[in-house]
Design an enzyme around this catalytic site. Structure first.
Site, PDB file in Angstrom:
ATOM      1  N   LYS A   1      15.669  30.130 -29.343  1.00  0.00           N
ATOM      2  CA  LYS A   1      16.053  29.040 -28.432  1.00  0.00           C
ATOM      3  C   LYS A   1      15.600  27.681 -28.978  1.00  0.00           C
ATOM      4  O   LYS A   1      16.389  26.735 -29.032  1.00  0.00           O
ATOM      5  CB  LYS A   1      15.417  29.239 -27.029  1.00  0.00           C
ATOM      6  CG  LYS A   1      15.808  30.538 -26.357  1.00  0.00           C
ATOM      7  CD  LYS A   1      15.192  30.668 -24.972  1.00  0.00           C
ATOM      8  CE  LYS A   1      13.669  30.728 -24.961  1.00  0.00           C
ATOM      9  NZ  LYS A   1      13.096  31.895 -25.653  1.00  0.00           N
TER      10      LYS A   1
ATOM     11  N   ARG B   1      13.510  30.152 -15.868  1.00  0.00           N
ATOM     12  CA  ARG B   1      13.008  31.452 -16.304  1.00  0.00           C
ATOM     13  C   ARG B   1      12.915  32.440 -15.143  1.00  0.00           C
ATOM     14  O   ARG B   1      12.504  33.572 -15.348  1.00  0.00           O
ATOM     15  CB  ARG B   1      11.609  31.268 -16.896  1.00  0.00           C
ATOM     16  CG  ARG B   1      11.555  31.385 -18.398  1.00  0.00           C
ATOM     17  CD  ARG B   1      10.117  31.192 -18.829  1.00  0.00           C
ATOM     18  NE  ARG B   1       9.851  31.705 -20.128  1.00  0.00           N
ATOM     19  CZ  ARG B   1       9.899  31.002 -21.243  1.00  0.00           C
ATOM     20  NH1 ARG B   1      10.244  29.740 -21.212  1.00  0.00           N
ATOM     21  NH2 ARG B   1       9.597  31.561 -22.390  1.00  0.00           N
TER      22      ARG B   1
ATOM     23  N   ARG C   1       6.122  33.634 -36.739  1.00  0.00           N
ATOM     24  CA  ARG C   1       6.433  32.258 -36.309  1.00  0.00           C
ATOM     25  C   ARG C   1       5.276  31.297 -36.574  1.00  0.00           C
ATOM     26  O   ARG C   1       4.132  31.575 -36.227  1.00  0.00           O
ATOM     27  CB  ARG C   1       6.775  32.256 -34.819  1.00  0.00           C
ATOM     28  CG  ARG C   1       6.801  30.863 -34.198  1.00  0.00           C
ATOM     29  CD  ARG C   1       7.627  30.776 -32.955  1.00  0.00           C
ATOM     30  NE  ARG C   1       7.170  31.627 -31.877  1.00  0.00           N
ATOM     31  CZ  ARG C   1       7.829  31.765 -30.722  1.00  0.00           C
ATOM     32  NH1 ARG C   1       8.963  31.122 -30.519  1.00  0.00           N
ATOM     33  NH2 ARG C   1       7.360  32.562 -29.786  1.00  0.00           N
TER      34      ARG C   1
ATOM     35  N   ARG D   1       0.963  30.237 -32.629  1.00  0.00           N
ATOM     36  CA  ARG D   1       0.647  30.182 -31.203  1.00  0.00           C
ATOM     37  C   ARG D   1      -0.252  31.350 -30.829  1.00  0.00           C
ATOM     38  O   ARG D   1       0.050  32.487 -31.196  1.00  0.00           O
ATOM     39  CB  ARG D   1       1.946  30.245 -30.385  1.00  0.00           C
ATOM     40  CG  ARG D   1       2.702  28.938 -30.377  1.00  0.00           C
ATOM     41  CD  ARG D   1       4.091  29.063 -29.811  1.00  0.00           C
ATOM     42  NE  ARG D   1       4.201  29.900 -28.618  1.00  0.00           N
ATOM     43  CZ  ARG D   1       5.351  30.098 -27.969  1.00  0.00           C
ATOM     44  NH1 ARG D   1       6.454  29.510 -28.398  1.00  0.00           N
ATOM     45  NH2 ARG D   1       5.394  30.864 -26.912  1.00  0.00           N
TER      46      ARG D   1
ATOM     47  N   ARG E   1       4.697  39.210 -22.752  1.00  0.00           N
ATOM     48  CA  ARG E   1       5.745  38.210 -22.490  1.00  0.00           C
ATOM     49  C   ARG E   1       7.123  38.877 -22.452  1.00  0.00           C
ATOM     50  O   ARG E   1       7.986  38.491 -21.667  1.00  0.00           O
ATOM     51  CB  ARG E   1       5.702  37.116 -23.556  1.00  0.00           C
ATOM     52  CG  ARG E   1       4.579  36.119 -23.287  1.00  0.00           C
ATOM     53  CD  ARG E   1       4.201  35.329 -24.524  1.00  0.00           C
ATOM     54  NE  ARG E   1       5.317  34.667 -25.149  1.00  0.00           N
ATOM     55  CZ  ARG E   1       5.420  34.450 -26.454  1.00  0.00           C
ATOM     56  NH1 ARG E   1       4.465  34.834 -27.271  1.00  0.00           N
ATOM     57  NH2 ARG E   1       6.459  33.835 -26.935  1.00  0.00           N
TER      58      ARG E   1
END
Ligand code: ADP
Ligand code: ADP
Ligand code: ZN
Length: 232
Positions: A13, A88, A127, A160, A171
Protein backbone atom coordinates in the site's frame (compact mmCIF):
# COMPACT_ATOMS: atom_id res chain seq x y z
CA UNK A 1 -10.81 11.65 -7.22
CA UNK A 2 -10.93 9.99 -3.79
CA UNK A 3 -9.09 6.68 -3.62
CA UNK A 4 -8.73 4.21 -0.75
CA UNK A 5 -5.84 1.75 -0.80
CA UNK A 6 -6.85 -1.40 1.05
CA UNK A 7 -4.83 -4.52 1.77
CA UNK A 8 -3.11 -6.59 4.43
CA UNK A 9 0.12 -5.51 6.14
CA UNK A 10 2.97 -5.72 3.65
CA UNK A 11 0.74 -5.79 0.55
CA UNK A 12 2.46 -2.74 -0.95
CA UNK A 13 0.00 0.00 0.00
CA UNK A 14 2.69 2.50 1.00
CA UNK A 15 4.85 1.76 -2.04
CA UNK A 16 1.90 2.14 -4.42
CA UNK A 17 0.47 5.25 -2.74
CA UNK A 18 3.78 7.09 -3.17
CA UNK A 19 3.83 6.26 -6.89
CA UNK A 20 0.13 6.83 -7.51
CA UNK A 21 0.26 10.12 -5.65
CA UNK A 22 2.97 11.33 -8.03
CA UNK A 23 1.30 9.99 -11.18
CA UNK A 24 -2.12 11.42 -10.33
CA UNK A 25 -0.83 14.54 -8.56
CA UNK A 26 -2.92 13.72 -5.50
CA UNK A 27 -1.93 14.12 -1.84
CA UNK A 28 -1.97 11.00 0.30
CA UNK A 29 -2.03 10.23 3.98
CA UNK A 30 -0.62 7.06 5.55
CA UNK A 31 -2.15 6.70 9.02
CA UNK A 32 0.61 4.28 10.11
CA UNK A 33 3.31 6.86 9.20
CA UNK A 34 1.37 9.58 10.98
CA UNK A 35 1.14 7.47 14.17
CA UNK A 36 4.84 6.53 14.03
CA UNK A 37 5.77 10.22 13.69
CA UNK A 38 3.59 11.02 16.70
CA UNK A 39 5.33 8.25 18.65
CA UNK A 40 8.78 9.52 17.65
CA UNK A 41 7.84 13.04 18.80
CA UNK A 42 6.28 11.73 22.02
CA UNK A 43 3.02 13.62 21.49
CA UNK A 44 -0.13 12.61 23.43
CA UNK A 45 -1.36 10.81 20.30
CA UNK A 46 1.95 8.93 20.08
CA UNK A 47 1.75 7.90 23.72
CA UNK A 48 -1.82 6.72 23.27
CA UNK A 49 -1.04 4.75 20.09
CA UNK A 50 2.25 3.12 21.19
CA UNK A 51 0.88 0.16 23.20
CA UNK A 52 -1.57 -0.78 20.44
CA UNK A 53 1.06 -0.58 17.72
CA UNK A 54 3.59 -2.54 19.76
CA UNK A 55 1.06 -5.33 20.27
CA UNK A 56 0.07 -5.29 16.57
CA UNK A 57 -3.46 -4.20 17.40
CA UNK A 58 -5.58 -1.40 16.03
CA UNK A 59 -5.66 2.06 17.58
CA UNK A 60 -9.28 2.76 18.70
CA UNK A 61 -11.71 3.89 16.01
CA UNK A 62 -12.65 7.22 17.64
CA UNK A 63 -8.98 8.29 17.70
CA UNK A 64 -8.44 7.35 14.05
CA UNK A 65 -11.69 8.93 12.88
CA UNK A 66 -10.71 12.22 14.56
CA UNK A 67 -7.32 12.13 12.85
CA UNK A 68 -8.89 11.66 9.41
CA UNK A 69 -11.54 14.31 9.99
CA UNK A 70 -8.87 16.82 10.98
CA UNK A 71 -6.78 15.92 7.94
CA UNK A 72 -9.81 16.26 5.63
CA UNK A 73 -10.50 19.70 7.07
CA UNK A 74 -7.03 21.04 6.20
CA UNK A 75 -6.60 22.79 2.82
CA UNK A 76 -5.14 20.98 -0.19
CA UNK A 77 -7.59 18.10 -0.49
CA UNK A 78 -10.11 19.78 -2.81
CA UNK A 79 -8.96 17.85 -5.89
CA UNK A 80 -9.07 14.51 -4.13
CA UNK A 81 -6.62 12.34 -2.22
CA UNK A 82 -5.44 8.82 -1.55
CA UNK A 83 -5.85 7.10 1.82
CA UNK A 84 -3.30 4.48 2.91
CA UNK A 85 -4.18 2.48 6.02
CA UNK A 86 -7.59 4.05 6.60
CA UNK A 87 -10.29 2.80 6.93
CA UNK A 88 -9.26 -0.38 8.73
CA UNK A 89 -12.62 -1.27 10.29
CA UNK A 90 -16.20 -1.08 9.03
CA UNK A 91 -16.83 1.61 11.66
CA UNK A 92 -14.05 3.72 10.18
CA UNK A 93 -15.41 3.15 6.65
CA UNK A 94 -18.86 4.34 7.75
CA UNK A 95 -17.39 7.40 9.46
CA UNK A 96 -15.44 8.26 6.31
CA UNK A 97 -18.57 7.98 4.17
CA UNK A 98 -20.43 10.24 6.58
CA UNK A 99 -17.66 12.84 6.63
CA UNK A 100 -17.44 12.89 2.83
CA UNK A 101 -21.23 12.95 2.39
CA UNK A 102 -21.36 16.14 4.48
CA UNK A 103 -19.38 17.90 1.74
CA UNK A 104 -21.19 16.19 -1.14
CA UNK A 105 -18.37 13.75 -1.88
CA UNK A 106 -17.75 10.03 -1.66
CA UNK A 107 -15.07 7.40 -2.16
CA UNK A 108 -14.63 6.96 -5.92
CA UNK A 109 -12.55 3.82 -5.96
CA UNK A 110 -11.06 1.32 -3.53
CA UNK A 111 -8.02 -0.57 -4.73
CA UNK A 112 -7.74 -3.85 -2.84
CA UNK A 113 -4.25 -5.31 -3.11
CA UNK A 114 -4.39 -9.07 -2.63
CA UNK A 115 -1.19 -10.97 -1.81
CA UNK A 116 -0.74 -14.51 -0.36
CA UNK A 117 0.10 -14.55 3.36
CA UNK A 118 3.51 -16.25 2.98
CA UNK A 119 4.59 -13.54 0.52
CA UNK A 120 3.31 -10.87 2.94
CA UNK A 121 5.40 -12.25 5.80
CA UNK A 122 8.49 -12.31 3.56
CA UNK A 123 7.88 -8.73 2.48
CA UNK A 124 7.47 -7.61 6.08
CA UNK A 125 10.61 -9.47 7.21
CA UNK A 126 12.74 -7.65 4.60
CA UNK A 127 11.10 -4.23 4.89
CA UNK A 128 13.24 -1.19 5.65
CA UNK A 129 11.53 2.17 5.99
CA UNK A 130 12.57 5.79 5.99
CA UNK A 131 11.55 7.36 9.32
CA UNK A 132 11.76 10.79 7.68
CA UNK A 133 9.66 10.50 4.50
CA UNK A 134 7.96 7.10 4.92
CA UNK A 135 9.49 5.52 1.77
CA UNK A 136 9.54 1.72 1.91
CA UNK A 137 12.35 -0.55 0.68
CA UNK A 138 12.99 -4.27 0.67
CA UNK A 139 16.36 -5.91 1.25
CA UNK A 140 15.88 -8.25 -1.68
CA UNK A 141 13.21 -6.92 -4.05
CA UNK A 142 13.69 -3.15 -3.91
CA UNK A 143 16.90 -2.17 -2.12
CA UNK A 144 17.89 1.52 -1.95
CA UNK A 145 20.63 2.71 -4.30
CA UNK A 146 23.00 3.24 -1.36
CA UNK A 147 22.63 0.46 1.21
CA UNK A 148 21.00 1.71 4.43
CA UNK A 149 20.01 5.17 3.14
CA UNK A 150 16.80 6.57 1.69
CA UNK A 151 16.86 7.34 -2.07
CA UNK A 152 14.39 10.20 -1.60
CA UNK A 153 15.86 12.11 1.34
CA UNK A 154 19.12 10.41 2.40
CA UNK A 155 17.94 9.50 5.93
CA UNK A 156 19.14 6.31 7.61
CA UNK A 157 16.67 3.47 7.03
CA UNK A 158 15.25 1.48 9.93
CA UNK A 159 13.19 -1.65 10.52
CA UNK A 160 9.81 -1.25 12.19
CA UNK A 161 9.66 -2.92 15.61
CA UNK A 162 6.17 -4.19 14.74
CA UNK A 163 7.62 -5.98 11.69
CA UNK A 164 9.12 -8.65 14.03
CA UNK A 165 7.63 -12.03 13.11
CA UNK A 166 5.41 -12.44 16.23
CA UNK A 167 3.91 -8.97 15.95
CA UNK A 168 3.54 -9.29 12.16
CA UNK A 169 1.56 -12.50 12.65
CA UNK A 170 -0.67 -10.77 15.18
CA UNK A 171 -1.23 -7.89 12.72
CA UNK A 172 -2.18 -10.42 10.07
CA UNK A 173 -4.78 -12.00 12.39
CA UNK A 174 -6.14 -8.55 13.29
CA UNK A 175 -6.34 -7.74 9.58
CA UNK A 176 -8.45 -10.82 8.83
CA UNK A 177 -10.74 -10.23 11.81
CA UNK A 178 -11.22 -6.47 11.60
CA UNK A 179 -10.12 -5.12 8.21
CA UNK A 180 -11.17 -7.87 5.77
CA UNK A 181 -14.89 -7.01 6.36
CA UNK A 182 -14.15 -3.57 4.87
CA UNK A 183 -13.60 -5.34 1.51
CA UNK A 184 -17.23 -6.54 1.56
CA UNK A 185 -18.41 -3.10 2.66
CA UNK A 186 -16.94 -1.44 -0.44
CA UNK A 187 -17.82 -4.35 -2.72
CA UNK A 188 -21.49 -3.81 -1.84
CA UNK A 189 -21.12 -0.14 -2.71
CA UNK A 190 -19.74 -1.10 -6.13
CA UNK A 191 -16.47 0.82 -5.77
CA UNK A 192 -14.06 -2.06 -5.13
CA UNK A 193 -11.38 -3.17 -7.60
CA UNK A 194 -9.12 -6.06 -6.69
CA UNK A 195 -5.56 -5.88 -7.99
CA UNK A 196 -3.12 -8.78 -7.84
CA UNK A 197 -0.45 -7.32 -5.54
CA UNK A 198 1.88 -10.29 -6.01
CA UNK A 199 3.36 -8.82 -9.20
CA UNK A 200 6.24 -6.42 -9.72
CA UNK A 201 5.80 -2.90 -8.34
CA UNK A 202 5.42 -1.48 -11.87
CA UNK A 203 2.91 -4.16 -12.96
CA UNK A 204 0.77 -3.39 -9.89
CA UNK A 205 1.01 0.34 -10.59
CA UNK A 206 -0.02 -0.16 -14.24
CA UNK A 207 -3.03 -2.22 -13.15
CA UNK A 208 -4.09 0.50 -10.70
CA UNK A 209 -3.66 3.28 -13.27
CA UNK A 210 -5.72 1.31 -15.80
CA UNK A 211 -8.55 1.20 -13.26
CA UNK A 212 -8.30 4.78 -12.01
CA UNK A 213 -7.80 6.46 -15.38
CA UNK A 214 -10.81 4.75 -16.94
CA UNK A 215 -13.23 5.73 -14.19
CA UNK A 216 -16.30 7.44 -15.69
CA UNK A 217 -15.72 11.17 -15.97
CA UNK A 218 -18.37 11.97 -13.34
CA UNK A 219 -15.95 10.58 -10.78
CA UNK A 220 -13.36 13.15 -11.81
CA UNK A 221 -15.67 16.12 -11.97
CA UNK A 222 -18.74 15.90 -9.86
CA UNK A 223 -21.51 18.42 -9.39
CA UNK A 224 -22.48 18.77 -5.79
CA UNK A 225 -25.99 19.15 -4.40
CA UNK A 226 -25.96 22.92 -4.87
CA UNK A 227 -24.96 22.69 -8.50
CA UNK A 228 -21.41 23.97 -8.11
CA UNK A 229 -18.98 21.92 -10.10
CA UNK A 230 -16.29 20.71 -7.69
CA UNK A 231 -13.20 18.90 -8.85
CA UNK A 232 -12.59 15.90 -6.68
P1 ADP B 1 2.22 -1.86 3.16
O1 ADP B 1 2.23 -0.35 3.19
O2 ADP B 1 0.99 -2.43 2.51
O3 ADP B 1 2.47 -2.48 4.51
P2 ADP B 1 4.80 -1.63 1.77
O4 ADP B 1 4.57 -0.74 0.60
O5 ADP B 1 5.53 -1.05 2.93
O6 ADP B 1 3.42 -2.33 2.23
O7 ADP B 1 5.57 -2.91 1.24
C1 ADP B 1 5.97 -3.97 2.13
C2 ADP B 1 7.36 -4.47 1.72
O8 ADP B 1 7.27 -5.16 0.48
C3 ADP B 1 8.38 -3.37 1.54
O9 ADP B 1 9.65 -3.87 1.94
C4 ADP B 1 8.35 -3.09 0.03
O10 ADP B 1 9.59 -2.60 -0.45
C5 ADP B 1 8.05 -4.48 -0.53
N1 ADP B 1 7.21 -4.45 -1.73
C6 ADP B 1 6.22 -3.57 -2.02
N2 ADP B 1 5.64 -3.87 -3.22
C7 ADP B 1 6.28 -4.99 -3.66
C8 ADP B 1 6.14 -5.80 -4.84
N3 ADP B 1 5.21 -5.53 -5.77
N4 ADP B 1 6.96 -6.87 -4.98
C9 ADP B 1 7.89 -7.15 -4.03
N5 ADP B 1 8.08 -6.43 -2.90
C10 ADP B 1 7.28 -5.36 -2.71
P1 ADP C 1 1.07 -1.76 7.37
O1 ADP C 1 1.87 -0.87 6.44
O2 ADP C 1 1.84 -2.96 7.78
O3 ADP C 1 -0.28 -2.08 6.81
P2 ADP C 1 0.63 0.64 8.92
O4 ADP C 1 1.92 1.36 8.86
O5 ADP C 1 -0.45 1.10 8.00
O6 ADP C 1 0.87 -0.93 8.71
O7 ADP C 1 0.05 0.66 10.40
C1 ADP C 1 0.87 0.33 11.50
C2 ADP C 1 0.02 0.24 12.76
O8 ADP C 1 -0.60 1.51 13.00
C3 ADP C 1 -1.14 -0.75 12.70
O9 ADP C 1 -0.73 -2.07 13.05
C4 ADP C 1 -2.11 -0.15 13.72
O10 ADP C 1 -1.68 -0.45 15.04
C5 ADP C 1 -1.91 1.35 13.52
N1 ADP C 1 -2.88 1.90 12.56
C6 ADP C 1 -2.60 2.48 11.36
N2 ADP C 1 -3.72 2.87 10.75
C7 ADP C 1 -4.75 2.53 11.57
C8 ADP C 1 -6.18 2.66 11.50
N3 ADP C 1 -6.77 3.22 10.44
N4 ADP C 1 -6.90 2.19 12.55
C9 ADP C 1 -6.32 1.64 13.63
N5 ADP C 1 -4.99 1.49 13.76
C10 ADP C 1 -4.21 1.93 12.75
ZN1 ZN D 1 13.29 9.24 3.06
Amino acid sequence: MIVVMLGPPGAGKGTQCELLGEKLALPHIATGDLLREAMARGTPLGQLARPYIERGELVPDDVMINIINEWLATPGHEHGFILDGFPRTVNQARALDQALARVGKGVDRVIYLSVPVEELLQRIAGRYVCPQCGASYHLRTSPPRQSGYCDQCGSTLTQRPDDRREVAERRMAVYFAQTAPVIDYYQKRGVLSEVNGAQSVTAVLDAELAILLTLPSRTHTRTDRHGDPSQI
